[in-house]
Structures are given as structure tokens and as C-alpha cells.
Motif scaffolding. Structure first.
Motif, PDB file in Angstrom:
ATOM      1  N   ALA A 173       6.127  -5.211   7.209  1.00 27.03           N
ATOM      2  CA  ALA A 173       6.775  -5.957   6.121  1.00 27.03           C
ATOM      3  C   ALA A 173       7.790  -5.061   5.414  1.00 27.03           C
ATOM      4  O   ALA A 173       8.895  -5.493   5.080  1.00 27.03           O
ATOM      5  N   LYS A 174       7.426  -3.795   5.232  1.00 27.09           N
ATOM      6  CA  LYS A 174       8.354  -2.857   4.603  1.00 27.09           C
ATOM      7  C   LYS A 174       9.613  -2.704   5.458  1.00 27.09           C
ATOM      8  O   LYS A 174      10.744  -2.774   4.946  1.00 27.09           O
ATOM      9  N   LEU A 175       9.420  -2.525   6.776  1.00 22.29           N
ATOM     10  CA  LEU A 175      10.565  -2.359   7.680  1.00 22.29           C
ATOM     11  C   LEU A 175      11.493  -3.574   7.627  1.00 22.29           C
ATOM     12  O   LEU A 175      12.722  -3.435   7.525  1.00 22.29           O
ATOM     13  N   ASP A 181      17.390  -5.928   3.282  1.00 27.35           N
ATOM     14  CA  ASP A 181      18.121  -5.395   2.131  1.00 27.35           C
ATOM     15  C   ASP A 181      19.484  -4.843   2.555  1.00 27.35           C
ATOM     16  O   ASP A 181      20.492  -5.070   1.885  1.00 27.35           O
ATOM     17  N   SER A 182      19.540  -4.133   3.700  1.00 31.28           N
ATOM     18  CA  SER A 182      20.824  -3.614   4.198  1.00 31.28           C
ATOM     19  C   SER A 182      21.782  -4.767   4.491  1.00 31.28           C
ATOM     20  O   SER A 182      22.987  -4.657   4.267  1.00 31.28           O
ATOM     21  N   TYR A 218       7.837  -6.162  -5.454  1.00 36.52           N
ATOM     22  CA  TYR A 218       7.861  -5.296  -4.275  1.00 36.52           C
ATOM     23  C   TYR A 218       9.262  -5.246  -3.672  1.00 36.52           C
ATOM     24  O   TYR A 218       9.755  -4.171  -3.319  1.00 36.52           O
ATOM     25  N   LYS A 221      11.364  -2.951  -5.677  1.00 41.01           N
ATOM     26  CA  LYS A 221      10.991  -1.554  -5.427  1.00 41.01           C
ATOM     27  C   LYS A 221      11.629  -1.052  -4.133  1.00 41.01           C
ATOM     28  O   LYS A 221      12.140   0.059  -4.065  1.00 41.01           O
ATOM     29  N   ILE A 222      11.593  -1.897  -3.097  1.00 40.50           N
ATOM     30  CA  ILE A 222      12.167  -1.507  -1.805  1.00 40.50           C
ATOM     31  C   ILE A 222      13.688  -1.390  -1.920  1.00 40.50           C
ATOM     32  O   ILE A 222      14.299  -0.419  -1.452  1.00 40.50           O
ATOM     33  N   SER A 223      14.299  -2.368  -2.565  1.00 44.07           N
ATOM     34  CA  SER A 223      15.753  -2.398  -2.621  1.00 44.07           C
ATOM     35  C   SER A 223      16.301  -1.189  -3.384  1.00 44.07           C
ATOM     36  O   SER A 223      17.204  -0.494  -2.910  1.00 44.07           O
ATOM     37  N   GLY A 225      14.490   1.531  -4.179  1.00 43.09           N
ATOM     38  CA  GLY A 225      13.930   2.733  -3.563  1.00 43.09           C
ATOM     39  C   GLY A 225      14.679   3.125  -2.298  1.00 43.09           C
ATOM     40  O   GLY A 225      14.890   4.306  -2.038  1.00 43.09           O
ATOM     41  N   TRP A 226      15.113   2.145  -1.526  1.00 45.56           N
ATOM     42  CA  TRP A 226      15.782   2.460  -0.261  1.00 45.56           C
ATOM     43  C   TRP A 226      17.159   3.086  -0.523  1.00 45.56           C
ATOM     44  O   TRP A 226      17.554   4.043   0.155  1.00 45.56           O
ATOM     45  N   SER A 227      17.868   2.572  -1.515  1.00 48.44           N
ATOM     46  CA  SER A 227      19.154   3.184  -1.873  1.00 48.44           C
ATOM     47  C   SER A 227      18.958   4.660  -2.221  1.00 48.44           C
ATOM     48  O   SER A 227      19.684   5.530  -1.746  1.00 48.44           O
ATOM     49  N   ALA A 229      16.312   6.586  -1.495  1.00 46.66           N
ATOM     50  CA  ALA A 229      15.764   7.342  -0.362  1.00 46.66           C
ATOM     51  C   ALA A 229      16.869   7.675   0.634  1.00 46.66           C
ATOM     52  O   ALA A 229      16.903   8.768   1.212  1.00 46.66           O
ATOM     53  N   LEU A 230      17.815   6.731   0.825  1.00 47.25           N
ATOM     54  CA  LEU A 230      18.928   6.985   1.743  1.00 47.25           C
ATOM     55  C   LEU A 230      19.806   8.114   1.217  1.00 47.25           C
ATOM     56  O   LEU A 230      20.267   8.970   1.974  1.00 47.25           O
TER      57      LEU A 230
ATOM     58  N   PRO B 157      26.488  -0.139   5.990  1.00 44.98           N
ATOM     59  CA  PRO B 157      25.546   0.046   4.876  1.00 44.98           C
ATOM     60  C   PRO B 157      25.507   1.479   4.335  1.00 44.98           C
ATOM     61  O   PRO B 157      25.465   1.673   3.119  1.00 44.98           O
ATOM     62  N   ARG B 161      26.558   2.834   0.441  1.00 47.33           N
ATOM     63  CA  ARG B 161      25.598   3.477  -0.442  1.00 47.33           C
ATOM     64  C   ARG B 161      25.936   4.917  -0.785  1.00 47.33           C
ATOM     65  O   ARG B 161      25.595   5.395  -1.865  1.00 47.33           O
ATOM     66  N   ALA B 233      12.563   8.947   4.885  1.00 46.16           N
ATOM     67  CA  ALA B 233      12.947   8.060   3.778  1.00 46.16           C
ATOM     68  C   ALA B 233      12.105   6.790   3.828  1.00 46.16           C
ATOM     69  O   ALA B 233      11.589   6.322   2.812  1.00 46.16           O
ATOM     70  N   PHE B 234      11.958   6.253   5.038  1.00 43.41           N
ATOM     71  CA  PHE B 234      11.202   5.018   5.210  1.00 43.41           C
ATOM     72  C   PHE B 234       9.739   5.217   4.821  1.00 43.41           C
ATOM     73  O   PHE B 234       9.145   4.400   4.125  1.00 43.41           O
ATOM     74  N   LEU B 237       8.791   5.153   1.016  1.00 42.53           N
ATOM     75  CA  LEU B 237       8.703   3.900   0.259  1.00 42.53           C
ATOM     76  C   LEU B 237       7.271   3.351   0.336  1.00 42.53           C
ATOM     77  O   LEU B 237       6.590   3.545   1.328  1.00 42.53           O
ATOM     78  N   PHE B 240       4.050  -2.613   1.900  1.00 44.13           N
ATOM     79  CA  PHE B 240       3.807  -3.939   1.341  1.00 44.13           C
ATOM     80  C   PHE B 240       2.305  -4.120   1.156  1.00 44.13           C
ATOM     81  O   PHE B 240       1.523  -3.723   2.023  1.00 44.13           O
TER      82      PHE B 240
END
Lengths: 252, 252
Positions: A173-175, A181-182, A218, A221-223, A225-227, A229-230, B157, B161, B233-234, B237, B240
Motif C-alpha cells: 500500500a505504501k509503494l 503521489d508522483s 496516512y 504523511k506519505i506525500s 514524507g516522500w518529498s 525522503a527524496l 518527478p 522536487r 527513502a522508501f 516512510l 500503511f
């Protein structure tokens, strides 16, 4: 446009789709693109659609009507003996709808749609198919364990890199959320809310179904957090040795 | 296909292009898609191309021939008074080539190409343009400081970012390599080697030019490093909350 992913892991199947449809950028609506049929203990079938909305709605309506009107002589989604026969039925229905639309003299291309069909029928494995506008289809394999339809490119690199068949539903689900999100950040024609359906191998009943809106904690958090983390990942890589290269080799 | 990026930062301009051309997947060749004209101390002009190779080669040949044959009455790339006039000249040349090809009765669409044109002419700022197949064009702004042509989606993407106008050349090169790496991993029609050209603001001479092959140690470091960094990075996070969601709400 649209973005849908169907993904097979050892635990089962996970489906995710957006809900935006547009006919021009000033004509945007929300439609469910994920449809689920179930006969608990016997079969679960999930269909996701991309393309001409009139076509995909007609396909779903026809499939649904035939399930309900038991008198029809055609085999229905709740009667097919295998997932292969299910994909065949869905492919034939798609071909039938497009052919009917094209009868008015417009080209078939104008009515195109693609579908992802996945699920499990008692006595066989969970299976996942992608159906082309022409009605023919391919099945996922170990080498290609996922299908995307619609606006597929922005969200593909992360899936290629992070997919692992041993992932849990929580990780999958996270993946999928990162991949969506991308896409959402790059293309206006893909939009929230998102629909998710989980199918646990051999359960023969629909698992968790969830609609994710812009305010889902959630997803937020992912959206965010991913920015971040990237950016951290990007910073962690060594910079290009511009100065030394420029000294060595000012013009080549 | 092709992938090219032209990017404007406060320090100047950076250009990167791949070199693969294909007419069917069994007909793949390597061609330079980045072309540089220079009058040291006075102007630097860089053109990158995507689309029909016959068209883009003809555009470059015509521009080049006119620079060399001083007798022609047309204004050449080394004479235009501004970058705007340069973009106009390149756009007109592209339109001329496509119109000539279409004279045989084929549709203009078959000969399409897009170009990125950037550089600086003494007395004005560095500027960056994207030229459409129709010959008209747009210029980069603070809000849209980069242009991509060709297979643009996979690599977008990360640029969205991580771009920052204050980036150094060393960081910008890293960003472009990551963007290219995502594209190369997702699409066979974009291929190594890559060409890079740096232009330092107000230098009025070409900066570092480098061709990056599969064995380039920095490229290898980025390509492997980015896969790992993305995985880290993945992992960073939160997963879920599948179990708690499933308990709360088994089917909605």
C-alpha cells in the motif's frame, strides 16, 4: 486521464485507482474506476478501467446486468470456470461495446479503453490480466508482476525499484501510494480520491476496501514524507566533480 | 525516442541529452542530439533535438551551412541580435524543413520534431526556449525553469522536487543524471551515452562538455547509488496500517 495499478504479491493482489475523468480540462468529474464482484468462498473479481468513460461504464453495466439477469444464456462473471475464461469474457465484452460504438461511422480508436482484471476462483491461483482495447489480453508473470493503465510513466520508476514479491500488504500500500503521489504531482488529469482493494490469497472474499481523500492522514504523511525522503536521498549521493572535470577538460 | 533536458539556474544553463535513435526496435543507432555554436566573448548557442531524425539533422545542417556560407542573405545563428531572434530563426528553419518534407504529399505530422534552444548573447541574459514542431516557441520562466523533450515523464518527478535555482553545476549535473537514470531504467528507446554541456552565466564561452558512457564511474555511482537511496527513502516512510484498518473496516 486515469491511473490504475494492479499488483501481484505472494500474499495476494492489491488494486489502486484514481477517480478523475476529464473531457477537456474544464470538464472534470469523479467516477469510480474500480469494480468488484464477489461470491464469498468461491470467487473474487476486480476490474479497473482506463480510457473512454462511456465504453468502460458500458462494459461494467453489461457485465453486471448479465450477472443479475440469470436468464441470459451467456456465461456471467460469477459463472466463469477460471480466471482465464473471466479475462476472455471481459475482453469479449469490451470488444462488443467498442464495435457497437463504432457502428455509427466513427473510428474504433475514439472509443478505446484498457482494463485490468484480477482475482481468484476456487481451485486455482490468484491471477492478474491486462486487457487491450482490441479485447485480447496478457497475464502477469514473475517477471512482470504488475500492470498499469492510463497515465503510467511518472509512477513506474519507483515500482520497478522497490517491488518485492515478499512485500506485506502494508508495504505494498505504501509503494502504490508513493507511485500515485508522483503521478498526482506531475499530471493534473489524475486526481484524488483514490480507491484501494486488497485481496488475500485463498481467502476467496474481498479484503479491505478503502477510499483515500486529500485529508487522509496516512496519504498526507506519505506525500509530504516522500518529498522530504527524496530530497534526503538526493543529497546523500555524491555531487558531480564539476570543478575537477572542468580543469581537466574544459572543452571536449 | 529521445530524452533531452535544458535547465536554467542562477549560475547559468545546463544541457543534457541521450544519443539513441530508433526506427523500430531492431533499428537503433547513436546520434548526437546536442549541437553547440560559439563566438567566444560574444555568444554561445546550444540546440537539442527530439523527433524525426531527418528533420532535426536537416535543421542543424541548414543552420550550420548558413553560418559557414557568409554570402547568404539570411541572418545566421552567429549574427542574430538576441536570443529571441535566435529562437525565431531556429523555429523558422524547423518550419521550413517540415514544410519541404510535407510537399511530397505526406502529412506534416510524420516529420515532427521539437527543439530546445538556449544560450547567451553579449549584453543580455542567458535564455532558454522550447520550439514546437509548428515553429512557434515558449521561453522558460522562474516558475518553469527547465524544458524536457522526448520521453519526458519518467524523469520529471525528481526534477520537480529537487530543482533549486541556487544549485551549483555539480548538484545540477547530479540531478540531471538521476532524471536520466530513471528514464533509462524505464524506457529502452532512451540510451547511453549521454552528452552534457555547461554554460556559465556571462562567460560567453562554452563551458565543460562531456560525453558519459556506460563505464563512466560517476554515472555508475549515481545509477547504483540512486537505486539504494530510493530503497532507503522508501523504507524510511511509515507502512500503511493494514491490520488496524482491516479490523476497523473489513469491507467498505
Amino acid at each position: 486521464m486515469t491511473y490504475c495499478i494492479g499488483l501481484k504479491i505472494n500474499n495476494g493482489l492489491v488494486f489502486m485507482s484514481d477517480t478523475r475523468t476529464n473531457a477537456g480540462i474544464d470538464n472534470i468529474s469523479t467516477f469510480r474506476k474500480m469494480h468488484v464482484w464477489e461470491k464469498p468462498g468461491e470467487r473474487v473479481i476486480v476490474i479497473m478501467s482506463a480510457g473512454n468513460l462511456a465504453t468502460t461504464q458500458a462494459v461494467v453495466s453489461l457485465l453486471d446486468e448479465r450477472v443479475k439477469a440469470a436468464k441470459d444464456r451467456v456465461q456471467t462473471l460469477l459463472e466463469t470456470p477460471s480466471m482465464y475464461q473471466t479475462a476472455l469474457l471481459v475482453g469479449n465484452t469490451l470488444r462488443e461495446v467498442i464495435a457497437r460504438s463504432a457502428r455509427g461511422g466513427h473510428k474504433a480508436e475514439a472509443f478505446q479503453a484498457s482494463l485490468i482484471v484480477g482475482g481468484q476462483i476456487e481451485g486455482s491461483e490468484p491471477r492478474l490480466f491486462m486487457i487491450y482495447p482490441e479485447g485480447n489480453f496478457i497475464e502477469s508473470t514473475e517477471d512482470t508482476p504488475f500492470f498499469q493503465i492510463g497515465e503510467t510513466k511518472y509512477g513506474k520508476p519507483i515500482i520497478i525499484r522497490a517491488y518485492d514479491p515478499d512485500m506485506s500488504f502494508a508495504e505494498t500500500a505504501k509503494l502504490l501510494m508513493v507511485s500515485f503521489d508522483s503521478t498526482l504531482k506531475s499530471n493534473l488529469s489524475v486526481g484524488l480520491p483514490l480507491d484501494m482493494t486488497f485481496y488475500e490469497r485463498d481467502s476467496l472474499k474481498v479484503g479491505l476496501r478503502k477510499r483515500i481523500g486529500a485529508d487522509d492522514p496516512y496519504y498526507r504523511k506519505i506525500s509530504d514524507g516522500w518529498s522530504n525522503a527524496l530530497k534526503v536521498a538526493f543529497k546523500s549521493l555524491p555531487d558531480f566533480g564539476y570543478e575537477s572535470e572542468a580543469k581537466k577538460n574544459p572543452q571536449r
